[in-house]
Design a protein around this motif. Structure first.
Motif, PDB file in Angstrom:
ATOM      1  N   VAL A 128      16.371  35.189  -1.843  1.00  0.00           N
ATOM      2  CA  VAL A 128      16.557  35.634  -3.224  1.00  0.00           C
ATOM      3  C   VAL A 128      15.298  36.335  -3.709  1.00  0.00           C
ATOM      4  CG1 VAL A 128      16.935  34.882  -5.595  1.00  0.00           C
ATOM      5  CG2 VAL A 128      18.211  33.810  -3.731  1.00  0.00           C
ATOM      6  N   LEU A 129      15.482  37.469  -4.354  1.00  0.00           N
ATOM      7  CA  LEU A 129      14.369  38.220  -4.949  1.00  0.00           C
ATOM      8  C   LEU A 129      14.406  38.009  -6.455  1.00  0.00           C
ATOM      9  CD1 LEU A 129      14.765  41.560  -2.946  1.00  0.00           C
ATOM     10  CD2 LEU A 129      13.307  39.598  -2.401  1.00  0.00           C
ATOM     11  N   ALA A 130      13.452  37.277  -6.969  1.00  0.00           N
ATOM     12  CA  ALA A 130      13.420  36.968  -8.404  1.00  0.00           C
ATOM     13  C   ALA A 130      12.856  38.141  -9.190  1.00  0.00           C
ATOM     14  CB  ALA A 130      12.586  35.718  -8.650  1.00  0.00           C
ATOM     15  N   GLY A 131      13.424  38.366 -10.374  1.00  0.00           N
ATOM     16  CA  GLY A 131      12.952  39.429 -11.255  1.00  0.00           C
ATOM     17  C   GLY A 131      11.803  38.971 -12.127  1.00  0.00           C
ATOM     18  N   PRO A 132      11.369  39.800 -13.063  1.00  0.00           N
ATOM     19  CA  PRO A 132      10.236  39.451 -13.937  1.00  0.00           C
ATOM     20  C   PRO A 132      10.479  38.193 -14.763  1.00  0.00           C
ATOM     21  CG  PRO A 132      10.752  41.796 -14.084  1.00  0.00           C
ATOM     22  CD  PRO A 132      11.860  41.158 -13.315  1.00  0.00           C
ATOM     23  N   THR A 133      11.724  37.925 -15.102  1.00  0.00           N
ATOM     24  CA  THR A 133      12.034  36.749 -15.912  1.00  0.00           C
ATOM     25  C   THR A 133      12.290  35.499 -15.073  1.00  0.00           C
ATOM     26  OG1 THR A 133      14.393  37.318 -15.932  1.00  0.00           O
ATOM     27  CG2 THR A 133      13.030  38.192 -17.719  1.00  0.00           C
ATOM     28  N   PHE A 167      24.491  22.277  -6.566  1.00  0.00           N
ATOM     29  CA  PHE A 167      23.451  21.887  -7.522  1.00  0.00           C
ATOM     30  C   PHE A 167      22.206  21.385  -6.805  1.00  0.00           C
ATOM     31  CE2 PHE A 167      21.554  18.279  -9.911  1.00  0.00           C
ATOM     32  CZ  PHE A 167      20.970  19.020 -10.923  1.00  0.00           C
ATOM     33  N   HIS A 168      21.066  21.885  -7.237  1.00  0.00           N
ATOM     34  CA  HIS A 168      19.767  21.446  -6.725  1.00  0.00           C
ATOM     35  C   HIS A 168      18.870  21.159  -7.926  1.00  0.00           C
ATOM     36  CE1 HIS A 168      16.102  20.961  -4.562  1.00  0.00           C
ATOM     37  NE2 HIS A 168      16.491  21.575  -3.460  1.00  0.00           N
ATOM     38  N   PRO A 169      18.443  19.919  -8.126  1.00  0.00           N
ATOM     39  CA  PRO A 169      17.657  19.595  -9.320  1.00  0.00           C
ATOM     40  C   PRO A 169      16.240  20.146  -9.291  1.00  0.00           C
ATOM     41  CG  PRO A 169      17.787  17.692  -7.883  1.00  0.00           C
ATOM     42  CD  PRO A 169      18.683  18.739  -7.291  1.00  0.00           C
ATOM     43  N   GLY A 170      15.754  20.565  -8.128  1.00  0.00           N
ATOM     44  CA  GLY A 170      14.359  20.998  -8.045  1.00  0.00           C
ATOM     45  C   GLY A 170      14.177  22.422  -7.605  1.00  0.00           C
ATOM     46  N   ASP A 171      15.226  23.254  -7.617  1.00  0.00           N
ATOM     47  CA  ASP A 171      15.096  24.641  -7.178  1.00  0.00           C
ATOM     48  C   ASP A 171      15.933  25.531  -8.083  1.00  0.00           C
ATOM     49  OD1 ASP A 171      15.170  27.137  -5.633  1.00  0.00           O
ATOM     50  OD2 ASP A 171      14.349  25.922  -3.999  1.00  0.00           O
ATOM     51  N   ASP A 172      15.346  26.642  -8.528  1.00  0.00           N
ATOM     52  CA  ASP A 172      16.024  27.540  -9.456  1.00  0.00           C
ATOM     53  C   ASP A 172      16.950  28.536  -8.771  1.00  0.00           C
ATOM     54  OD1 ASP A 172      14.696  26.366 -11.580  1.00  0.00           O
ATOM     55  OD2 ASP A 172      13.001  27.754 -11.446  1.00  0.00           O
ATOM     56  N   HIS A 173      16.727  28.785  -7.482  1.00  0.00           N
ATOM     57  CA  HIS A 173      17.426  29.878  -6.822  1.00  0.00           C
ATOM     58  C   HIS A 173      18.330  29.447  -5.675  1.00  0.00           C
ATOM     59  CE1 HIS A 173      13.684  32.281  -8.239  1.00  0.00           C
ATOM     60  NE2 HIS A 173      14.631  32.296  -9.167  1.00  0.00           N
ATOM     61  N   TYR A 174      18.145  28.270  -5.140  1.00  0.00           N
ATOM     62  CA  TYR A 174      18.898  27.842  -3.962  1.00  0.00           C
ATOM     63  C   TYR A 174      19.554  26.486  -4.203  1.00  0.00           C
ATOM     64  CZ  TYR A 174      16.100  31.466  -1.702  1.00  0.00           C
ATOM     65  OH  TYR A 174      15.492  32.651  -1.382  1.00  0.00           O
TER      66      TYR A 174
END
Length: 351
Positions: A128-133, A167-174
């Motif tokens: 995953v490539l995260a954007g500025p936000t 659902f992953h409680p500790g990761d925003d992207h995976y």
């Protein structure tokens, strides 16, 4: 870079806690299982019968549910996603990857801004490539030494990549792989198979001790090596089980029985199998594990599996696909699963 990405591409982690390994026996060399995603899927799905059956059972049941869209073109796309795969084949693979990796990806091929084909992307090759936000702005797919980048169109909202995750409680992207949650039970169950095989290789019975009752209680180096070679050549392995052992003067064979802890290892392995099935959402009864194996209990277990595992998974997939495909179709696009076929299959299995 998040530690999950290091595991995704097999990079070595420096933290001692990140390996999440379990030692099975004390006083012996520890057996560890790697937690990098490709190795974890290989150890789970390809080398463990319980994980393999749980994933296939869920993926095949979920893929058997037809998906119908309010747009006829989208319905045809879901049923015939690409020239190489039928709809059930694609969805079975997608559900399988979702259970193994916690993430699943599709690529949408379009022509003149109209969806034409859906192709599966392996989750262990995606980043995953995260954007500025901090929100996902694109994806990178690496295969055969080459990399491809997919970007989301911020104006139209169209995305060439479909990403669904658990659902992953500790990761925003995976998403969190269920194999992480059942990792200790998986290690224990696999080690139980290795232990049984080692027991079979070592004369198919518990080992014993050769006690030398000579004057000094010790063999010469030449005697020791010769005795060891003879034992390995003629008295180990399943083919040599029960062969009598001819001992020279001064040697006595003392068999070693299994301790209560070792005798209970089979029970521990069985409980590990039940824990794996629990973590993957499959009632142990459907896997043939010992328990309350009655007709009524089997029927209830099958109904619970369809109601609590398969239906929520299919509904989640249908809603996620609706949101992803709306910018490519009509704004009020809705994809609905047809559970009639699933219920008929459940009734037939019950009968």
């Amino acid at each position: 870079m998040p530690h999950w990405l290091d595991r995704l591409f097999g990079r070595e982690e420096k933290s001692a806690l990140s390996s999440r390994l379990i030692a099975l026996t004390a006083g012996t060399r520890s057996a560890w299982s790697p937690r990098a995603l490709p190795a974890m899927m290989q150890a789970g799905y390809a080398r463990n019968a319980i994980v393999h059956r749980c994933v296939r059972l869920t993926a095949e049941a979920a893929a058997s549910v037809p998906l119908a869209a309010s747009d006829g073109a989208i319905t045809r796309l879901l049923d015939m996603p690409n020239p190489d795969q039928s709809g059930p084949e694609l969805w079975e693979s997608l559900y399988g990857y979702l259970q193994l990796a916690g993430n699943a990806y599709l690529e949408l091929a379009s022509l003149a801004d109209e969806p034409r084909a859906l192709h599966l992307l392996r989750p262990d090759r995606m980043r995953v490539l995260a954007g500025p936000t901090g929100w996902p702005d694109g994806w990178e797919y690496a295969a055969a030494g080459r990399k491809r980048r997919f970007q989301r169109d911020r104006v139209s909202g169209r995305s060439p990549v479909f990403h669904i995750r658990l659902f992953h409680p500790g990761d925003d992207h995976y998403g969190l792989s269920p194999l992480e949650a059942v990792g200790r039970a998986l290690d224990l169950h696999t080690a139980g198979s290795d232990w049984a095989r080692a027991l079979l290789d070592n004369a198919a019975r518990p080992s014993g001790a050769l006690v030398f009752k000579g004057e000094n209680g010790q063999l010469s180096p030449d005697q020791f090596e010769r005795l060891k070679a003879e034992l390995e050549a003629s008295h180990t392995g399943a083919a040599n089980a029960g062969r009598p052992l001819l001992l020279e003067g001064g040697l006595d064979w003392t068999p070693m029985a299994l301790s209560p802890a070792e005798m209970d290892f089979t029970t521990a392995r069985r409980e590990a199998a039940r824990e794996i099935a629990l973590g993957l959402g499959v009632p142990p009864l459907l896997l043939g594990l010992p328990g309350d194996n009655t007709h009524a209990n089997y029927a209830e277990a099958n109904a619970a599996f369809l109601r609590q595992t398969v239906r929520p998974l299919v509904m989640k997939m249908a809603r996620a696909l609706s949101v992803w495909l709306r910018p490519w179709s009509v704004p009020d696009l809705e994809i609905r699963p047809d559970f009639a076929a699933l219920e008929e299959a459940g009734e037939a299995r019950h009968a």
